[in-house]
Motif scaffolding. Structure first.
Motif, PDB file in Angstrom:
ATOM      1  N   ILE A 451       0.582   5.678  -4.249  1.00  0.00           N
ATOM      2  CA  ILE A 451      -0.616   4.826  -4.133  1.00  0.00           C
ATOM      3  C   ILE A 451      -1.781   5.672  -3.637  1.00  0.00           C
ATOM      4  N   ILE A 452      -1.499   6.537  -2.659  1.00  0.00           N
ATOM      5  CA  ILE A 452      -2.549   7.423  -2.135  1.00  0.00           C
ATOM      6  C   ILE A 452      -3.065   8.307  -3.275  1.00  0.00           C
ATOM      7  N   GLU A 453      -2.140   8.855  -4.057  1.00  0.00           N
ATOM      8  CA  GLU A 453      -2.547   9.786  -5.127  1.00  0.00           C
ATOM      9  C   GLU A 453      -3.311   9.057  -6.235  1.00  0.00           C
ATOM     10  N   ALA A 454      -2.828   7.861  -6.608  1.00  0.00           N
ATOM     11  CA  ALA A 454      -3.526   7.109  -7.665  1.00  0.00           C
ATOM     12  C   ALA A 454      -4.939   6.740  -7.188  1.00  0.00           C
ATOM     13  N   THR A 455      -5.061   6.419  -5.897  1.00  0.00           N
ATOM     14  CA  THR A 455      -6.378   6.084  -5.349  1.00  0.00           C
ATOM     15  C   THR A 455      -7.288   7.308  -5.420  1.00  0.00           C
ATOM     16  N   GLU A 456      -6.773   8.434  -4.973  1.00  0.00           N
ATOM     17  CA  GLU A 456      -7.586   9.656  -4.968  1.00  0.00           C
ATOM     18  C   GLU A 456      -7.990  10.077  -6.387  1.00  0.00           C
ATOM     19  N   GLU A 457      -7.093   9.815  -7.322  1.00  0.00           N
ATOM     20  CA  GLU A 457      -7.385  10.225  -8.706  1.00  0.00           C
ATOM     21  C   GLU A 457      -8.201   9.172  -9.447  1.00  0.00           C
ATOM     22  N   GLY A 458      -8.483   8.067  -8.788  1.00  0.00           N
ATOM     23  CA  GLY A 458      -9.347   7.048  -9.388  1.00  0.00           C
ATOM     24  C   GLY A 458      -8.663   6.192 -10.445  1.00  0.00           C
ATOM     25  N   THR A 459      -7.314   6.148 -10.447  1.00  0.00           N
ATOM     26  CA  THR A 459      -6.625   5.331 -11.464  1.00  0.00           C
ATOM     27  C   THR A 459      -6.231   3.952 -10.928  1.00  0.00           C
ATOM     28  N   LEU A 460      -6.533   3.703  -9.658  1.00  0.00           N
ATOM     29  CA  LEU A 460      -6.230   2.391  -9.086  1.00  0.00           C
ATOM     30  C   LEU A 460      -7.551   1.711  -8.750  1.00  0.00           C
ATOM     31  N   PRO A 461      -7.944   0.686  -9.513  1.00  0.00           N
ATOM     32  CA  PRO A 461      -9.282   0.118  -9.315  1.00  0.00           C
ATOM     33  C   PRO A 461      -9.444  -0.551  -7.950  1.00  0.00           C
ATOM     34  N   LEU A 462     -10.692  -0.645  -7.540  1.00  0.00           N
ATOM     35  CA  LEU A 462     -11.019  -1.350  -6.290  1.00  0.00           C
ATOM     36  C   LEU A 462     -11.695  -2.660  -6.678  1.00  0.00           C
ATOM     37  N   HIS A 463     -11.049  -3.783  -6.361  1.00  0.00           N
ATOM     38  CA  HIS A 463     -11.600  -5.098  -6.715  1.00  0.00           C
ATOM     39  C   HIS A 463     -12.410  -5.639  -5.545  1.00  0.00           C
ATOM     40  N   SER A 464     -13.406  -6.427  -5.891  1.00  0.00           N
ATOM     41  CA  SER A 464     -14.218  -7.039  -4.847  1.00  0.00           C
ATOM     42  C   SER A 464     -13.676  -8.450  -4.567  1.00  0.00           C
ATOM     43  N   TYR A 465     -13.758  -8.891  -3.325  1.00  0.00           N
ATOM     44  CA  TYR A 465     -13.442 -10.296  -3.012  1.00  0.00           C
ATOM     45  C   TYR A 465     -14.446 -10.794  -1.993  1.00  0.00           C
ATOM     46  N   ALA A 466     -14.742 -12.065  -2.070  1.00  0.00           N
ATOM     47  CA  ALA A 466     -15.722 -12.631  -1.138  1.00  0.00           C
ATOM     48  C   ALA A 466     -15.087 -12.773   0.241  1.00  0.00           C
ATOM     49  N   ALA A 467     -15.816 -12.385   1.270  1.00  0.00           N
ATOM     50  CA  ALA A 467     -15.332 -12.637   2.631  1.00  0.00           C
ATOM     51  C   ALA A 467     -15.060 -14.132   2.761  1.00  0.00           C
ATOM     52  N   GLY A 468     -13.952 -14.474   3.395  1.00  0.00           N
ATOM     53  CA  GLY A 468     -13.613 -15.889   3.542  1.00  0.00           C
ATOM     54  C   GLY A 468     -12.747 -16.424   2.411  1.00  0.00           C
TER      55      GLY A 468
END
Ligand code: NAD
Length: 490
Positions: A451-468
């Motif tokens: 997971i760390i490696e996929a994050t660093e390599e940019g293959t794991l997207p970052l989704h937005s969620y509304a606070a609350g």
């Protein structure tokens, strides 16, 4: 319990004030600390014993669960605290510390049992362990033990290097790694729940369980810890340690004996059996999220990247969810869903066990298809503690229609010992049951490494969620036909 000297590195820090002093005080007031108490606090600044004792008193007044009243006992407690100046990198300071410890041991007739609590940043663990070794502080006729806190490394490699540096001075049996989730009464109760309830014991397996959901949701944002949190994220701050520890505690088989090693070897079996993630599959099984602006209980709150101390371009995750399987005959084919996040709708740490519904497709000539809600066992770990079991019954007022009812037990005792009290007490007794063994830590890092490696390599997207909210939509999709059990449904 034999008496000992409690040597506290980082005695002027936040953790010492909020957790360690109140825990020691409550143990003392409960009569659990036998023999004379001797605590030597260490920090870089010059402080007199009196000023240090006043700081300890101040922290008790602010943070202790038990009200602090003027009394002779309170004075005895405070007088047990003395202070020494120490810079972790200066060997001569350890010589002075040794002389201080020995003076107190002699004066109070305390055997050479020494507890070293490192309430400092992990970059200091190695140098402190090395200096304890070379200064003679570690040469004791009694026992010596080390208590350390997370974060324990940033990844598999750094965790291994950190552990090697500790092993220069302490054996595995002498190292007590605090994961404060393991000190929570309901987590400590998990094993007993299975052990003492034949009904649950019989059902605790893949024949009857459809899925297991482990959630640790916070409503707070990054608070004052921006510098640390923006480098750690939810994966390192919560998932690799607390969440995987909850998984181990929930899924471990009952040990034959009750020694710490019996319990910890069963936990290791769980984490070793978690199906490894392939880097190319990470995005199918893991969801990362970051909170955007939103509303929590009627108050508007900023998004993560508008928080003080966080870069507007930060790609750090404040939420992570994962789906995993344990390849073991007891658990094969049962999905485990794990999620943790900040700025979520409700503050809650809980385990929900959803049972299978073998009769759901049964047709009954007169009544048509039976629509059953699944049975659920809900274990509330915090902030309130409790257990509930959701069953189906007929409602006589609704023409005998089936409806779910919940049988609940809430602990209802707000004055329970805090996690740190339980853990410090166990460490003083030498009982490592509820501390993380090195192999648990190492195997946990090994599992999250892709997971760390996929994050660093940019293959794991970052989704937005509304606070609350309950987190990103992608986390709902992760569950396929299942769904996350929400607070309002339980
Ligand atoms: P802090 O910054 O408030 O305190 C750190 C302490 O280390 C201070 O007493 C400081 O004087 C001392 N220190 C720093 N450099 C030193 C040096 N060169 N020589 C001697 N002493 C030195 O940190 P904290 O929040 O108390 O956290 C301590 C450790 O516990 C950290 O590893 C942190 O990640 C971990 N931790 C903290 C919390 C928490 O709630 N605060 C929770 C979990 C883990």
């Amino acid at each position: 319990m034999e008496s000992s000297t409690f040597v506290l590195f980082g005695a002027t820090g936040d953790l010492a004030k909020r957790k360690i002093y109140p825990a020691l005080y409550n143990l003392f007031a409960d009569g659990k600390l036998s023999g004379p108490l001797s605590v030597i606090g260490l920090g870089r600044r010059e402080l007199s014993n009196e000023t240090f004792q006043a700081q300890v008193l101040d922290s008790l007044r602010t943070f202790s669960r038990r009200k602090v009243e003027e009394s002779a006992e309170l004075q005895d407690f405070l007088l047990a605290f003395e202070y020494s100046v120490l810079d972790v990198g200066r060997p001569e300071d350890y010589k002075k510390l040794l002389a201080h410890v020995q003076r107190r041991e002699e004066l109070l007739n305390i055997p050479e049992n020494r507890m070293f609590y490192l309430s400092v940043g992990p970059e200091f663990f190695g140098p402190i362990a090395g200096n304890i070794n070379t200064s003679g502080l570690g040469d004791t006729k009694g026992w010596k033990r080390l208590i350390i806190e997370k974060p324990f490394g940033r990844d598999l490699k750094s965790a291994r290097a950190l552990n090697d540096s500790l092993n220069a001075a302490f054996t595995e049996e002498e190292i007590f790694r605090i994961d404060h989730f393991l000190g929570k009464p309901m987590v400590q109760n998990l094993e007993v729940l299975k052990y003492s309830n034949p009904v649950l014991r019989a059902l605790w397996q893949n024949r009857y369980i459809a899925n297991v959901q482990i959630t640790a949701a916070e409503t707070v944002g990054v608070e004052e810890r921006a510098g640390y949190y923006d480098k750690a994220g939810a994966l390192r701050d919560m998932f690799q340690n607390h969440m995987l520890q909850l998984l181990m505690m929930m899924a471990m088989q009952l040990p034959k004996g009750s020694t710490p090693e019996d319990v910890r070897s069963k936990k290791r079996h769980v984490i070793r059996s978690v199906r490894p993630l392939l880097k190319e599959d990470v995005a199918r099984h893991v969801v990362r999220g970051q909170y955007a602006a939103g509303e929590i209980r009627g108050s508007k709150v900023d998004g993560y990247t508008s928080e003080p101390g966080i870069e507007a371009s930060s790609q750090n995750e404040t939420y992570i969810a994962a789906r995993l399987w344990i390849d073991d005959p007891l658990w094969s084919e049962v999905p485990f869903y794990i999620r943790t996040g900040k700025r979520m709708k409700e503050k809650s740490t809980r385990i929900v066990i959803e049972f299978k519904e073998p009769f759901n497709d049964l047709h009954n000539k007169n009544r048509g298809k039976l629509e059953l809600d699944p049975n659920l066992l809900v274990i509330e770990i915090g902030p309130g503690e409790g257990i509930s079991l959701q069953l189906n019954t007929k409602n006589p007022r609704q023409h005998g229609q089936l409806e779910p009812v919940s049988i609940k037990h809430e602990s209802g005792n707000p004055d329970l010992p805090e996690a740190y009290e339980n853990l410090i007490y166990d460490a003083l007794l030498g009982d490592a049951t509820f501390f993380a063994h090195w192999e648990e830590v190492e195997l946990s890092w090994q599992w999250v490494q892709p997971i760390i490696e996929a994050t660093e390599e940019g293959t794991l997207p970052l989704h937005s969620y509304a606070a609350g909210s309950y987190g990103p939509d992608a986390a709902d999709e992760l569950l396929g036909e299942d769904h996350w059990w929400l607070d309002e449904e339980l």
